[in-house]
Design a protein around this motif. Structure first.
Motif: not given
Ligand code: ATP
Ligand code: MG
Length: 424
Positions: A336, A367-372
């Motif tokens: 992150m 990439g964002s937390f969500k996409s990771q």
């Protein structure tokens, strides 16, 4: 621009499938290893003459299935349609056969220009096994015992039946051939076109015909068994006794003659009823004359080839591929923020060193937390590791179970490997 596609009958084996292939290949490799067989690797291209001289001019393969071309020197070359001739060529060329016994195997693509359909392709893969310098029925029996063990290792016990036959010496086949021709000449009009032509070229191949009318005619034809020479008969009787003693079931199929010229005495096929017309998954036999025919010293030999596509199709049809056969990740390591990239790579590396069997996939590309986390989920991993600024400062990582409802926990970086070792 139009996209270029693969050649008809030549398949890509995609990532989801390769896991299945590797599973089958490793079972095959293990079983062959258990019996002391050694792997040999030959080129995919050989001189055309090699196949003409071994397989026989009047066979389906040489008449119409070979990929033959002239190379830039004008030499006629052929993509191998099978491996036996190549293996004999290689073994002979490097002196592997002189005064010794050999148990060899190989695997790889073969090429035949056939009509593509389920279980029949233009590039397909075989595992071939060839044994040299052993004349007795014991090695024939060993090959069949070995294949039976392989079926067991793949969960296929009871799903393939064994058919065997003896086609005698070339002399006994010569006498039989004459009798067969005399008989078939009477019914020439009822034979299919290929068979008519083969009456004068390769009449034994007519026994292989799938044409219903021809099969009708064949039902009253003389049988090879009545013409078998004494030595072949004894060999066959002994083989049957060895198979009985080993508890291998078989049926005798007098019509089994095999497509290639070089076979003699024992021939066999393993057939499944679960794949329709393309039901032969393994076929082979004795070919005592081939080494000499290719210029070597007389050397007894026996072998078989297994079609891997058909074997895999069968395993899939019967749902016999174990669920854990895949390349899925065990652990997905996220990073992150830019500052986390190097520490996350280092944590992943430490895990791989500590848990050599685990599949540890590092997230790359930011990439964002969500996409990771979405990628972590899609990877099939059981755990995501969350490496962010806070974790780095604390010397921890976030350990998030992806496949059950357990809460995320913070784990010290030094304990991570042992914590995961207990969970995976
Ligand atoms: P068939 O009668 O099915 O054409 P064959 O007698 O030509 O088979 P072999 O030369 O004995 O086959 O090859 C051994 C094995 O390789 C076969 O039993 C089969 O499992 C596999 N095989 C042969 N040809 C093909 C092909 N075109 N596509 C896929 N597998 C094949
Ligand atoms: Mg064929």
């Amino acid at each position: 621009m139009a996209k270029i596609k693969a050649i008809r009958g030549m398949n890509d084996i995609l990532p989801d499938q390769t896991a299945v292939w590797q599973y089958v290949e490793s079972r095959v490799r293990n079983v062959l290893g258990q019996y002391g067989y050694q792997e040999i690797r030959m080129p995919i291209v050989e001189h055309t003459e090699l196949f003409k001289r071994s397989i026989g001019e009047v066979t389906d393969i040489v008449e119409k299935e070979m990929y033959t071309f002239d190379d830039r020197n004008g030499d006629s070359l052929t993509l191998r349609p099978e491996g036996t001739a190549c293996c004999v060529r290689a073994a002979e060329e490097h002196g592997l056969l002189f005064n010794q016994t050999r148990r060899l195997w190989y695997t790889g693509p073969m090429f035949r220009h056939e009509r593509p359909q389920k279980g029949r392709y233009r590039q397909f893969h075989q595992v071939g096994v060839e044994c040299f310098g052993m004349s007795g029925p014991d090695i024939d029996a060993e090959l069949l015992i070995l294949t039976a063990r392989l079926w067991k290792a793949l969960g296929l016990e009871g799903h393939a039946r064994l058919e065997i036959n003896s086609i005698g010496t070339s002399e006994s086949r010569r006498v039989y051939r004459e009798a067969l021709v005399v008989y078939l000449e009477q019914y020439r009009d009822r034979l299919d076109e290929d068979s008519k032509r083969r009456l004068s070229t390769n009449p034994l191949r007519i026994l292989d015909s799938k044409d219903p009318e021809t099969r009708q005619v064949l039902s009253d034809a003389p049988v090879l068994d009545d013409y078998l020479d004494e030595e072949s008969r004894t060999h066959f009787e002994q083989l049957k006794a060895l198979l009985d003693a080993a508890g291998i079931d078989y049926t005798i199929n007098p019509a089994l003659v095999r497509g290639l010229d070089y076979y003699g005495k024992t021939v066999f096929e393993w057939i499944t009823d679960s794949l329709g017309a393309q039901g032969t998954i393994c076929a082979g036999g004795r070919y005592d004359g081939l080494v000499e025919q290719l210029g070597g010293k007389p050397t007894d030999a026996v072998g078989f080839a297994m079609g891997l596509e058909r074997l895999i199709l069968l395993l899939e049809t019967l749902e016999l591929i174990p669920a854990d056969v895949n390349n899925a990740a065990d652990v997905y390591v996220t990073a992150m923020g830019d500052q986390a990239v190097a520490p996350a790579l280092a944590i992943a590396e430490k895990l791989r060193a500590a848990l050599p069997k685990a599949v540890v996939v590092s997230h790359c590309g930011g990439g964002s937390f969500k996409s990771q986390m979405k990628k972590a989920d899609r990877s099939g991993a059981r755990y995501a590791l969350i490496v962010g600024e806070q974790e780095i400062a604390d010397g921890t990582v976030g350990l998030k179970p992806l496949r059950d409802d357990e809460p995320q926990q913070e784990v010290g970086q030094d304990e991570l490997a042992s914590v995961l070792a207990n969970k995976l």
